[in-house]
Design a protein around this motif. Structure first.
Motif, PDB file in Angstrom:
ATOM      1  N   GLN A 321       0.840  -1.212   0.000  1.00  0.00           N
ATOM      2  CA  GLN A 321       0.000   0.000   0.000  1.00  0.00           C
ATOM      3  C   GLN A 321       0.869   1.253   0.000  1.00  0.00           C
ATOM      4  N   VAL A 322       1.892   1.261   0.862  1.00  0.00           N
ATOM      5  CA  VAL A 322       2.765   2.447   0.954  1.00  0.00           C
ATOM      6  C   VAL A 322       3.585   2.604  -0.324  1.00  0.00           C
ATOM      7  N   ARG A 323       4.041   1.476  -0.903  1.00  0.00           N
ATOM      8  CA  ARG A 323       4.757   1.566  -2.185  1.00  0.00           C
ATOM      9  C   ARG A 323       3.875   2.223  -3.230  1.00  0.00           C
ATOM     10  N   GLY A 324       2.605   1.827  -3.273  1.00  0.00           N
ATOM     11  CA  GLY A 324       1.656   2.422  -4.229  1.00  0.00           C
ATOM     12  C   GLY A 324       1.506   3.917  -4.013  1.00  0.00           C
ATOM     13  N   GLU A 325       1.419   4.330  -2.733  1.00  0.00           N
ATOM     14  CA  GLU A 325       1.286   5.765  -2.415  1.00  0.00           C
ATOM     15  C   GLU A 325       2.520   6.532  -2.890  1.00  0.00           C
ATOM     16  N   ILE A 326       3.701   5.940  -2.624  1.00  0.00           N
ATOM     17  CA  ILE A 326       4.945   6.622  -3.006  1.00  0.00           C
ATOM     18  C   ILE A 326       5.059   6.693  -4.532  1.00  0.00           C
ATOM     19  N   ARG A 327       4.645   5.618  -5.218  1.00  0.00           N
ATOM     20  CA  ARG A 327       4.692   5.645  -6.696  1.00  0.00           C
ATOM     21  C   ARG A 327       3.799   6.763  -7.226  1.00  0.00           C
ATOM     22  N   ASN A 328       2.622   6.959  -6.621  1.00  0.00           N
ATOM     23  CA  ASN A 328       1.727   8.051  -7.038  1.00  0.00           C
ATOM     24  C   ASN A 328       2.398   9.402  -6.830  1.00  0.00           C
ATOM     25  N   THR A 329       3.053   9.574  -5.667  1.00  0.00           N
ATOM     26  CA  THR A 329       3.771  10.821  -5.391  1.00  0.00           C
ATOM     27  C   THR A 329       4.874  11.038  -6.424  1.00  0.00           C
ATOM     28  N   LEU A 330       5.578   9.943  -6.762  1.00  0.00           N
ATOM     29  CA  LEU A 330       6.636  10.019  -7.776  1.00  0.00           C
ATOM     30  C   LEU A 330       6.082  10.459  -9.118  1.00  0.00           C
ATOM     31  N   ASP A 331       4.968   9.862  -9.530  1.00  0.00           N
ATOM     32  CA  ASP A 331       4.352  10.202 -10.823  1.00  0.00           C
ATOM     33  C   ASP A 331       3.976  11.674 -10.869  1.00  0.00           C
ATOM     34  N   GLN A 332       3.384  12.168  -9.762  1.00  0.00           N
ATOM     35  CA  GLN A 332       2.987  13.583  -9.724  1.00  0.00           C
ATOM     36  C   GLN A 332       4.206  14.491  -9.787  1.00  0.00           C
ATOM     37  N   ALA A 333       5.274  14.104  -9.077  1.00  0.00           N
ATOM     38  CA  ALA A 333       6.499  14.907  -9.092  1.00  0.00           C
ATOM     39  C   ALA A 333       7.087  14.953 -10.497  1.00  0.00           C
ATOM     40  N   ARG A 334       7.034  13.804 -11.220  1.00  0.00           N
ATOM     41  CA  ARG A 334       7.564  13.763 -12.591  1.00  0.00           C
ATOM     42  C   ARG A 334       6.745  14.655 -13.508  1.00  0.00           C
ATOM     43  N   GLN A 335       5.416  14.621 -13.339  1.00  0.00           N
ATOM     44  CA  GLN A 335       4.545  15.455 -14.189  1.00  0.00           C
ATOM     45  C   GLN A 335       4.833  16.936 -13.958  1.00  0.00           C
ATOM     46  N   ARG A 336       5.125  17.286 -12.688  1.00  0.00           N
ATOM     47  CA  ARG A 336       5.422  18.693 -12.378  1.00  0.00           C
ATOM     48  C   ARG A 336       6.883  19.015 -12.654  1.00  0.00           C
ATOM     49  N   LYS A 337       7.649  17.984 -13.077  1.00  0.00           N
ATOM     50  CA  LYS A 337       9.093  18.119 -13.321  1.00  0.00           C
ATOM     51  C   LYS A 337       9.815  18.615 -12.057  1.00  0.00           C
ATOM     52  N   ASN A 338       9.344  18.140 -10.876  1.00  0.00           N
ATOM     53  CA  ASN A 338       9.981  18.478  -9.607  1.00  0.00           C
ATOM     54  C   ASN A 338      11.028  17.416  -9.296  1.00  0.00           C
ATOM     55  N   VAL A 339      12.262  17.670  -9.756  1.00  0.00           N
ATOM     56  CA  VAL A 339      13.326  16.661  -9.674  1.00  0.00           C
ATOM     57  C   VAL A 339      13.677  16.333  -8.228  1.00  0.00           C
ATOM     58  N   GLU A 340      13.725  17.371  -7.367  1.00  0.00           N
ATOM     59  CA  GLU A 340      14.127  17.134  -5.979  1.00  0.00           C
ATOM     60  C   GLU A 340      13.121  16.222  -5.268  1.00  0.00           C
ATOM     61  N   GLU A 341      11.836  16.529  -5.423  1.00  0.00           N
ATOM     62  CA  GLU A 341      10.798  15.709  -4.790  1.00  0.00           C
ATOM     63  C   GLU A 341      10.860  14.275  -5.328  1.00  0.00           C
ATOM     64  N   GLU A 342      11.092  14.167  -6.636  1.00  0.00           N
ATOM     65  CA  GLU A 342      11.167  12.845  -7.279  1.00  0.00           C
ATOM     66  C   GLU A 342      12.320  12.030  -6.688  1.00  0.00           C
ATOM     67  N   GLU A 343      13.493  12.657  -6.511  1.00  0.00           N
ATOM     68  CA  GLU A 343      14.655  11.941  -5.988  1.00  0.00           C
ATOM     69  C   GLU A 343      14.423  11.477  -4.544  1.00  0.00           C
ATOM     70  N   ILE A 344      13.785  12.349  -3.746  1.00  0.00           N
ATOM     71  CA  ILE A 344      13.546  12.014  -2.343  1.00  0.00           C
ATOM     72  C   ILE A 344      12.686  10.759  -2.236  1.00  0.00           C
TER      73      ILE A 344
END
Length: 836
Positions: A321-344
């Protein structure tokens, strides 16, 4: 070839450098999904048989074939990546399906240049497709020639494959100095782990008297390796040499990290003022409001009566469940091109898969603990290891583990962590985690203050990105402040004022109100033209990437669209948009802008911006490769289609076309000629204006000649900076130095404006420098007449222009050209034209 005791030695079917499968630029091959194997980057143009056998399959397009060797091993040879796209062109099959072949016999002749130009990569695969029956042992490690021994294939015994170290294989080792900023913390450790997983060898890292497996993120971080420390890497296994080389490279590479000095965990000064806590600024700002204390999850005592299988299942479910949540956060960060958030959050995802952490939790559950307590204890044990190292960066990275502790516990307990923040609350906590901060930001927290933490923590990085004032390292006293007490958080000056007077409250409110009123005033006048005090009008347009953004720009008072990035139509899809879809999209942007003009840049992909349906060769230096207008030379039909769509918008007079990455006059003349031909084809009497982007130094130096044939010039300061300074703007260690106010950049801007003026053409700036209020007077002074900025900044930049004297700007800007650095230019700008 030798076939001794059922061990088959394959000879190299191609000449060239040998690559491990994990280094192949294709996920399917690299993952081993098609079987174990190697790759060769070919230097010759003919594929040869690696052994005696029978051709059992030939690809219809001739780019791949499979041979069954006499011992039953099936060897697939695949020339290049995505070569199926060529549909057989450039390939000449020399054998047929079912043919018996001998080692060294030519099988396929191919056009090396054509593949390099038109396909993703030349890298060619040699895959053992039935590797469940056979095991592969690489022999060649660097470069081979056709016919040289490449690898051995041996029949697997019926016993399961042992993961123990094969002591018959010699151990290889190397010493390397760590260059990662801040040492081997979560993000670089994740890179090492990923690299190690690409090989079958067992790899270990040794530092002092401690050792960790390279596939354990926490084990690696637990070594406490700092920047500049020397470590030893050892590899034992059949691909040990290749693994060692890859790991040494991964350990030596610099990785993106915040360019802030590490903050010591106890930086507080003795308080000289009563009721003021001193901390460290992690994100600037000034706010006041009620304090809301946030506490972590406390677990009751464990009864110890649990079904092991049930608790393991509960943990697995929660982790997924948590992996799924983090993957969603990653996808949103990529769409916003927020590299720092994506790396974290990519590092968090890697931590969740760390064998050391998962094994510890599993072992505790098997001893009778509940999943909740087992997970908490596993995290706490690893945090203790990191904190014991007494290094600030490792103490801060332990916070990432606490984040995962809280998230997984919430999933296990079924808590959605519901809480109601009071309006304008300032949140206090012992230490917040990245996921906490995202949730608090979404709930409109006014500010953050923490007892622990540091200015380089992931929370600090995210807080700065969100514009959320944040103080860290305040000490435990902050946790004793009563819930709901009104405080002043002056993050910029590192102060938390616990008992502000009414007068202080009023002062903070007044400061914030003044800023707010100024923004409102700027917004109210944003639709009015921007003219300097001596009557020079500067057009302030907007950079947008869709009709929705164009509408926001129009509502914010944009004088037009200075740059429409058309890539939004082409990315994240499997096929290119057709002419009709493009025309409708461009028309929607024109419609959103009322009667104002729209500058539309033709597609700027290639290099580091790849399209799935547009295979291009892998380039050593993508930003120096097939980018912008250069793509038209490779795929002219794409630009043709786009130009046709642009010529059909209405009214055409409001549409201006902008060409990216032009470096010589001939490129412009070719496109202008093609545009004229299309206008004749479409029976148009009107021609849209055609402009050129100035983003490579050659274009700036040729500005006068380009302006002779272009209707306008638009300076892209982002690319012009990196190409002029020879610094990649995405390079972690150099990004802060890629400053467009460098005197060399200003000289190129001045030369561009002077050259354009001689031909009676205007110059705009659409790069990030246009949105920097400190740079506005310089650009106006150098002769720029249009600034294209992000929509929210239109009012601010127009207001800045209205307070300038253009004649004074001209005089002072020319003096800036003789300064020694970007820093000196910024200081002079602040002196001449202070930002209030």
């Amino acid at each position: 070839m030798s076939n001794n005791n059922n061990v088959l030695t394959l000879s190299a079917p191609l000449s060239g450098p040998v690559l491990a499968l994990g280094n192949v630029p294709d996920e399917v091959f690299a993952s081993g999904a098609m079987g174990d194997g190697l790759a060769i980057d070919p230097l010759n143009d003919c594929l040869h048989a690696p052994c005696d056998g029978v051709v059992i399959h030939v690809a219809r397009t001739g780019h791949a074939l499979t041979i069954r060797a006499d011992n039953g091993a099936e060897v697939l040879m695949h020339v290049g990546i995505d070569t199926v796209e060529l549909n057989g062109e450039g390939f000449a099959l020399l054998v047929k399906d079912g043919a018996r072949v001998s080692e060294g016999q030519p099988l396929v002749q191919f056009d090396l240049d054509r593949i390099a130009r038109q396909c993703k990569s030349l890298v060619s695969l040699i895959i053992l497709t039935n590797s469940e029956r056979f095991e592969l042992q690489p022999i060649a490690s660097k470069t081979v020639k056709v016919g040289e021994a490449l690898m051995r294939i041996a029949l697997r015994t019926s016993a399961p494959v042992q993961t123990a170290v094969d002591n018959s294989v010699a151990e290889v080792s190397a010493t390397v100095r760590i260059t990662h900023r801040g040492g081997l913390h979560a993000r670089p450790a994740a890179l090492i782990r990923k690299t190690a997983q690409g090989f079958s060898s067992q790899s270990q890292l040794h530092f002092g008297d401690k050792t960790a497996a390279c596939d354990s993120l926490i084990g690696l971080m637990g070594l406490g390796i700092g920047e500049g420390d020397e470590v030893r890497v050892t590899c034992r296994g059949k691909d040990g040499e290749a693994a060692l080389q890859a790991l040494v490279a991964a350990l030596s590479v610099a990785i993106h990290e915040e360019p802030h000095a590490p903050v010591v965990a106890t930086p507080r000064r003795a308080n000289t003022e009563a009721n003021v806590l001193q901390g460290v600024c992690a994100a600037p700002g000034l706010v006041c409001g009620p304090l809301f204390r946030l506490t972590g999850i406390e677990l009751p005592q464990d009864s110890g009566n649990h079904s092991v299988d049930e608790q393991l299942q509960r943990l697995d479910t929660a982790l997924e469940q948590v992996r799924g949540e983090i993957r969603n956060t990653l996808d949103q960060a990529r769409q916003r091109k927020n590299v720092e958030e994506e790396e974290i959050f990519a590092a968090h995802l890697a931590l969740l898969e760390d064998p050391a952490l998962l094994d510890a939790a599993t072992a505790t559950i098997e001893q009778g603990s509940a999943a909740t307590h087992a997970w908490r204890d596993a995290i706490q044990a690893q945090c203790a290891v990191l904190l014991a190292l007494r290094k600030p960066l490792f103490a801060e990275r332990a916070n990432d583990l606490r984040d995962l502790q809280q998230r997984v516990l919430r999933a296990l307990l079924g808590e959605a962590w519901h809480f109601e923040l009071p309006a304008g609350a300032i949140v206090s906590a012992h230490e917040l985690t990245p996921s906490d901060l995202l949730q608090l930001s979404a709930q409109q927290a006014a500010g953050i203050c923490m007892a622990e933490g540091g200015a380089t923590s992931h929370v600090a990085i995210l807080a700065r990105g969100k514009g959320l004032p944040c103080l860290v390292a305040l000490g435990n006293e902050v946790l004793d402040v009563p819930q709901g007490q009104r405080v002043v958080l002056d993050a910029s000056n590192g102060r938390l004022e616990l008992a502000p007077s009414e007068a202080r409250h009023a002062e903070v409110h007044q400061t914030r109100e003044t800023q707010k009123q100024r923004r409102q005033q700027q917004q109210a006048q944003a639709r009015q033209p921007a003219s300097t005090t001596d009557g020079v009008t500067v057009e302030v347009a907007a950079n947008v990437a869709s009709s929705a953004e164009a509408q926001v720009a129009f509502d914010n008072g944009a004088d037009g669209v200075g740059l429409l990035r058309t890539e939004f139509l082409f990315v994240d899809r499997r096929t290119a948009p057709d002419e009709q879809e493009q025309r409708q999209a461009y028309q929607a942007v024109l419609d959103a802008m009322g009667d104002k003009s729209v500058i539309i840049r033709t597609i700027d992909v290639g290099g580091d911006k790849q399209l799935d349906y547009l295979p291009l060769p892998v380039e050593a230096n993508p930003v120096l490769g097939l980018r912008g207008i250069r793509m038209a030379q490779v795929r002219p039909e794409l630009l043709d289609q786009q130009l046709r769509a642009l010529l059909q918008v209405s009214p055409l007079a409001r549409c201006r076309i902008l060409l990216p990455m032009v470096s010589e006059v001939d490129e412009l003349l070719q496109i202008r000629q093609r545009l004229d031909e299309l206008c004749v084809e479409l029976e148009l009497t009107q021609r849209p204006e055609l402009g050129v982007m100035i983003e490579v130094p050659a274009a700036a130096l040729m500005a006068e000649q380009l302006a002779k044939h272009a209707d306008f010039l638009s300076i892209g300061t982002n690319d012009l900076s990196q190409y002029t300074l020879a610094m990649d703007r995405d390079h972690a260690g150099l990004a802060a130095r890629v400053d467009a106010l460098h005197p060399a950049l200003l000289r190129l801007i001045a030369q561009t404006c002077a050259g354009a003026a001689k031909q009676g053409r205007w110059v705009g700036v659409c790069g990030a420098l246009a949105s920097d209020p400190l740079a506005t007077p310089v650009l106006v002074g150098l002769g720029v007449s249009e600034l294209s900025v992000s929509p929210p900044q239109i009012g601010e930049i127009k207001d800045r222009v209205r307070h300038l004297d253009a004649a004074q700007c001209r005089q002072l800007s020319l003096e800036l050209l003789d300064l020694s650095s970007a820093k000196a230019v910024r200081q002079a700008c602040q002196h001449h034209w202070p930002l209030s």
